[in-house]
Scaffold this motif. Structure first.
Motif, PDB file in Angstrom:
ATOM      1  N   GLY A 139       0.785  -1.233   0.000  1.00  0.00           N
ATOM      2  CA  GLY A 139       0.000   0.000   0.000  1.00  0.00           C
ATOM      3  C   GLY A 139       0.814   1.277   0.000  1.00  0.00           C
ATOM      4  N   GLY A 140       2.003   1.254  -0.483  1.00  0.00           N
ATOM      5  CA  GLY A 140       2.876   2.411  -0.603  1.00  0.00           C
ATOM      6  C   GLY A 140       4.127   1.944  -1.316  1.00  0.00           C
ATOM      7  N   VAL A 141       5.052   2.850  -1.574  1.00  0.00           N
ATOM      8  CA  VAL A 141       6.309   2.446  -2.212  1.00  0.00           C
ATOM      9  C   VAL A 141       7.338   2.254  -1.108  1.00  0.00           C
ATOM     10  N   PRO A 142       7.713   1.002  -0.836  1.00  0.00           N
ATOM     11  CA  PRO A 142       8.656   0.737   0.248  1.00  0.00           C
ATOM     12  C   PRO A 142      10.070   1.204  -0.094  1.00  0.00           C
ATOM     13  N   GLY A 143      10.835   1.535   0.928  1.00  0.00           N
ATOM     14  CA  GLY A 143      12.183   2.058   0.725  1.00  0.00           C
ATOM     15  C   GLY A 143      13.152   1.113   0.034  1.00  0.00           C
ATOM     16  N   ASN A 144      12.971  -0.189   0.177  1.00  0.00           N
ATOM     17  CA  ASN A 144      13.906  -1.143  -0.418  1.00  0.00           C
ATOM     18  C   ASN A 144      13.545  -1.546  -1.844  1.00  0.00           C
ATOM     19  N   PHE A 145      12.411  -1.100  -2.338  1.00  0.00           N
ATOM     20  CA  PHE A 145      11.978  -1.397  -3.699  1.00  0.00           C
ATOM     21  C   PHE A 145      11.633  -0.085  -4.396  1.00  0.00           C
ATOM     22  N   THR A 146      11.522  -0.119  -5.704  1.00  0.00           N
ATOM     23  CA  THR A 146      11.227   1.106  -6.452  1.00  0.00           C
ATOM     24  C   THR A 146       9.770   1.196  -6.886  1.00  0.00           C
ATOM     25  N   GLU A 147       8.955   0.201  -6.517  1.00  0.00           N
ATOM     26  CA  GLU A 147       7.562   0.198  -6.946  1.00  0.00           C
ATOM     27  C   GLU A 147       6.686  -0.430  -5.873  1.00  0.00           C
ATOM     28  N   SER A 148       5.393  -0.126  -5.934  1.00  0.00           N
ATOM     29  CA  SER A 148       4.460  -0.640  -4.936  1.00  0.00           C
ATOM     30  C   SER A 148       3.914  -2.017  -5.292  1.00  0.00           C
ATOM     31  N   CYS A 149       4.033  -2.401  -6.545  1.00  0.00           N
ATOM     32  CA  CYS A 149       3.536  -3.704  -6.983  1.00  0.00           C
ATOM     33  C   CYS A 149       4.489  -4.274  -8.024  1.00  0.00           C
ATOM     34  N   ARG A 150       4.792  -5.540  -7.876  1.00  0.00           N
ATOM     35  CA  ARG A 150       5.702  -6.203  -8.812  1.00  0.00           C
ATOM     36  C   ARG A 150       5.204  -7.618  -9.062  1.00  0.00           C
ATOM     37  N   PRO A 151       5.180  -8.048 -10.318  1.00  0.00           N
ATOM     38  CA  PRO A 151       4.772  -9.431 -10.587  1.00  0.00           C
ATOM     39  C   PRO A 151       5.883 -10.411 -10.232  1.00  0.00           C
ATOM     40  N   VAL A 152       5.504 -11.645 -10.015  1.00  0.00           N
ATOM     41  CA  VAL A 152       6.484 -12.723  -9.865  1.00  0.00           C
ATOM     42  C   VAL A 152       7.193 -12.859 -11.212  1.00  0.00           C
ATOM     43  N   PRO A 153       8.530 -13.008 -11.239  1.00  0.00           N
ATOM     44  CA  PRO A 153       9.227 -13.180 -12.529  1.00  0.00           C
ATOM     45  C   PRO A 153       8.623 -14.332 -13.336  1.00  0.00           C
ATOM     46  N   ALA A 154       8.578 -14.175 -14.647  1.00  0.00           N
ATOM     47  CA  ALA A 154       7.936 -15.152 -15.533  1.00  0.00           C
ATOM     48  C   ALA A 154       8.456 -16.567 -15.307  1.00  0.00           C
ATOM     49  N   GLU A 155       9.763 -16.702 -15.073  1.00  0.00           N
ATOM     50  CA  GLU A 155      10.329 -18.046 -14.912  1.00  0.00           C
ATOM     51  C   GLU A 155       9.891 -18.715 -13.607  1.00  0.00           C
ATOM     52  N   LEU A 156       9.396 -17.931 -12.649  1.00  0.00           N
ATOM     53  CA  LEU A 156       8.930 -18.493 -11.376  1.00  0.00           C
ATOM     54  C   LEU A 156       7.405 -18.528 -11.275  1.00  0.00           C
ATOM     55  N   HIS A 157       6.722 -17.788 -12.138  1.00  0.00           N
ATOM     56  CA  HIS A 157       5.263 -17.674 -12.053  1.00  0.00           C
ATOM     57  C   HIS A 157       4.626 -19.054 -12.163  1.00  0.00           C
ATOM     58  N   ASN A 158       3.844 -19.408 -11.156  1.00  0.00           N
ATOM     59  CA  ASN A 158       3.153 -20.702 -11.071  1.00  0.00           C
ATOM     60  C   ASN A 158       4.116 -21.880 -10.997  1.00  0.00           C
ATOM     61  N   ASN A 159       5.381 -21.610 -10.666  1.00  0.00           N
ATOM     62  CA  ASN A 159       6.371 -22.683 -10.558  1.00  0.00           C
ATOM     63  C   ASN A 159       7.328 -22.338  -9.418  1.00  0.00           C
ATOM     64  N   GLY A 160       6.788 -22.213  -8.222  1.00  0.00           N
ATOM     65  CA  GLY A 160       7.632 -21.900  -7.079  1.00  0.00           C
ATOM     66  C   GLY A 160       7.640 -20.434  -6.706  1.00  0.00           C
ATOM     67  N   GLY A 161       6.815 -19.617  -7.378  1.00  0.00           N
ATOM     68  CA  GLY A 161       6.768 -18.197  -7.080  1.00  0.00           C
ATOM     69  C   GLY A 161       6.003 -17.902  -5.803  1.00  0.00           C
ATOM     70  N   VAL A 162       6.311 -16.738  -5.222  1.00  0.00           N
ATOM     71  CA  VAL A 162       5.639 -16.282  -4.013  1.00  0.00           C
ATOM     72  C   VAL A 162       5.116 -14.868  -4.279  1.00  0.00           C
ATOM     73  N   PHE A 163       3.878 -14.591  -3.874  1.00  0.00           N
ATOM     74  CA  PHE A 163       3.315 -13.254  -4.019  1.00  0.00           C
ATOM     75  C   PHE A 163       2.838 -12.779  -2.651  1.00  0.00           C
ATOM     76  N   VAL A 164       3.383 -11.633  -2.210  1.00  0.00           N
ATOM     77  CA  VAL A 164       3.075 -11.062  -0.896  1.00  0.00           C
ATOM     78  C   VAL A 164       2.110  -9.895  -1.082  1.00  0.00           C
ATOM     79  N   THR A 165       1.002  -9.928  -0.352  1.00  0.00           N
ATOM     80  CA  THR A 165      -0.038  -8.913  -0.490  1.00  0.00           C
ATOM     81  C   THR A 165      -0.337  -8.259   0.843  1.00  0.00           C
ATOM     82  N   GLU A 166      -0.492  -6.950   0.815  1.00  0.00           N
ATOM     83  CA  GLU A 166      -1.009  -6.228   1.982  1.00  0.00           C
ATOM     84  C   GLU A 166      -2.522  -6.336   1.925  1.00  0.00           C
ATOM     85  N   GLY A 167      -3.094  -7.137   2.821  1.00  0.00           N
ATOM     86  CA  GLY A 167      -4.534  -7.345   2.842  1.00  0.00           C
ATOM     87  C   GLY A 167      -5.230  -6.170   3.501  1.00  0.00           C
ATOM     88  N   ASP A 168      -6.424  -5.913   3.051  1.00  0.00           N
ATOM     89  CA  ASP A 168      -7.188  -4.777   3.593  1.00  0.00           C
ATOM     90  C   ASP A 168      -8.543  -5.247   4.064  1.00  0.00           C
TER      91      ASP A 168
END
Length: 168
Positions: A139-168
């Motif tokens: 829900g904001g742009v964190p200091g250690n990253f340059t964007e507020s949302c990022r997809p799982v890299p294509a090579e990991l998507h649906n094959n060991g990828g992890v997606f972290v969400t700020e739930g509301d």
């Protein structure tokens, strides 16, 4: 990949998800009457076309397959009314995130009353530091990253990828 259109693209979550979808290969358009910096430049830098008005002509120009309707959009919005009249496919931001970003990846959701943004940022950073290259929606742009949302890299998507969400 798909052609997506976000009605009210200027919010942190809507804009962040729009840029993440563009990054993963979708063609993304949207509209916002009061699009301010830094979101205006953020979207432009990610190649997202943002129209400055709500107008049915925008939908004809973009010709999207799916319209993402923001929670701040209500009946009477010219684009929403045109989409309903044309029987276009509509979805919500949470449904789009579930379908296109989380999908079959491992989903980590941070919830609570206070500290969600900080905890989500820390969780994503810990996974990043461990070499897991997580996707995330914060829900904001964190200091250690340059964007507020990022997809799982294509090579990991649906094959060991992890997606972290700020739930509301």
């Amino acid at each position: 990949m798909a052609k997506l259109y976000f009605i009210r693209i200027g919010g942190t979550a809507m804009g962040g998800v729009a840029a993440a979808c563009q990054r993963r290969g979708d063609q993304v358009f949207g509209s916002e009457t009061d699009l301010y910096e830094p979101m205006k430049s953020y979207l432009a830098n990610h190649g997202v076309v943002a129209y400055p008005t709500f107008d049915a002509a925008n939908l004809k120009n973009a010709d999207p397959e799916v319209l993402v309707v923001g929670n701040a959009v209500s009946r009477g919005n010219l684009e929403l009314e045109a989409a309903l009249n044309d029987r276009r496919v509509l979805t919500s931001l949470p449904a789009l995130v579930a379908e296109r970003l989380i999908d079959r990846n491992t989903s980590v959701v941070i919830t609570g009353t206070h500290g969600k943004t900080t905890t989500t940022s820390m969780t994503a950073w810990l996974l990043e530091s461990a070499g897991r290259q997580p996707g995330y929606l914060i829900g904001g742009v964190p200091g250690n990253f340059t964007e507020s949302c990022r997809p799982v890299p294509a090579e990991l998507h649906n094959n060991g990828g992890v997606f972290v969400t700020e739930g509301d």
